[in-house]
Design a protein around this motif. Sequence first.
Motif, short mmCIF file in Angstrom:
data_model
loop_
_atom_site.label_atom_id
_atom_site.label_comp_id
_atom_site.label_asym_id
_atom_site.label_seq_id
_atom_site.Cartn_x
_atom_site.Cartn_y
_atom_site.Cartn_z
N VAL A 157 1.10 -1.08 -0.25
CA VAL A 157 0.29 0.13 0.04
C VAL A 157 1.05 1.23 0.63
O VAL A 157 2.03 1.08 0.45
N ARG A 158 0.50 2.24 -0.45
CA ARG A 158 0.71 3.40 -0.03
C ARG A 158 0.03 4.31 0.52
O ARG A 158 0.11 5.55 0.63
N ALA A 159 -1.15 4.07 0.37
CA ALA A 159 -2.11 4.86 1.14
C ALA A 159 -2.94 4.42 1.99
O ALA A 159 -3.46 2.77 1.69
N SER A 160 -3.17 5.08 3.02
CA SER A 160 -4.10 3.60 3.95
C SER A 160 -5.71 3.37 3.89
O SER A 160 -5.96 2.56 3.95
N HIS A 161 -5.70 4.26 2.89
CA HIS A 161 -7.50 3.88 2.13
C HIS A 161 -7.63 2.57 1.38
O HIS A 161 -8.40 2.10 1.01
N GLU A 162 -6.36 2.28 0.93
CA GLU A 162 -6.39 1.10 0.15
C GLU A 162 -6.06 -0.46 0.94
O GLU A 162 -6.20 -1.33 0.54
#
Length: 388
Positions: A157-162
């Motif tokens: 992941v690169r962002a928590s929404h993933e």
Amino acid sequence: MAAPVVAVVGGGQLARMMTPAATALGIHLRVLVEDSSSSAAQVVVDAPVGSASDEEAILALVEGADVLTFEHEHVPNALLDRLVAAGVAVRPDAAALVHAQDKIVMRSHLDAIGVPIPRWRPLTAREELDDFLAQVGGAAVVKTARGGYDGKGVRVVRASHEVADWLDAMASGAGVPLLVEEKVPFTRELAVLVARRPSGEVRTWPVVESVQQDGVCAEVVAPAPDLHAGTQAEALEVATRIAEGLGVTGVLAVEMFEVPAPDGGDPRVLVNELAMRPHNSGHWTLDGAVTSQFEQHLRAVLDLPLGDTSPLATWTVMANVLGSSLPDPTDALAEVVGRDPQAKVHLYGKQVRPGRKLGHVNVSGTDLADVRARARAAAALLRGERNG
């Protein structure tokens, strides 16, 4: 004197491959299988059907057995503790096995005993993941603490929404605990198999290189090519320290990342995963070592002297058969062994499904390029690839 009885939880290919070694040693193998058509049930005579979480099935399995061991880690710890309290020899026991069941417990203990691992932290909130991503500079790997295998339960992941679905499920109590670790810039993946018996004897096999395909082991090269002496020594020392530090009994597989040294010296290793049982990275030992991992595991859990782990050839390459376009990979047997009589084919009796581990091929020899090409070609034929 009656033959020793080894009870095994799990009816997959690992239990199946224990059978020839048990037969040769005069050991009675009793395997708890998930159903009567499972891989091990096809070859093990004493194969009661039951669930790994079914206390009655486990109690029946261990009746009269000398030891209980496993081909997977999905057994309730509380049940294992009750068995130990009742005098059953459980190897590895629950206190050790939990490190292969729970990645948070494992990483916490490896930190405590000074084993090199990637930077990590447990996750309880989205903000913690955002903070970690900022610390490591972009990408990270989020994993479920329990239940993941062969690439399942893992997201880069690169962002928590993933991973919002995982985080929300965990927050609601419906999901499993999560952890995040840095995405390691590794040069390749290595593995070390180590065996330990209750009386303390430890043996290791050569360090191997493991090649992954979509998160699943596709190929193993033994020994790992072009491995620096310092890296080899560190990998073997780390694996032995884990086996002794966690009190493992039986075979332990330690999966590692090889990473460049910051000072330009020999590459270093970081531990990625543990498995306290025979492992895909050790299937090469069936034909490429004096003592296979399956025989060694049986020796270890019975506290018998451990066998010689020396390789039998300069190189052995294992190629997995991951799925097939054939109705059954045995349809290609005549062609495989006709083309390469020295190729050693191991099929697991499983129904064909895309990407499923249906078997593997071992090829040994003195020329790595030749050995690798032959192993890949044989596995390709078993997958139904005519130009393999």
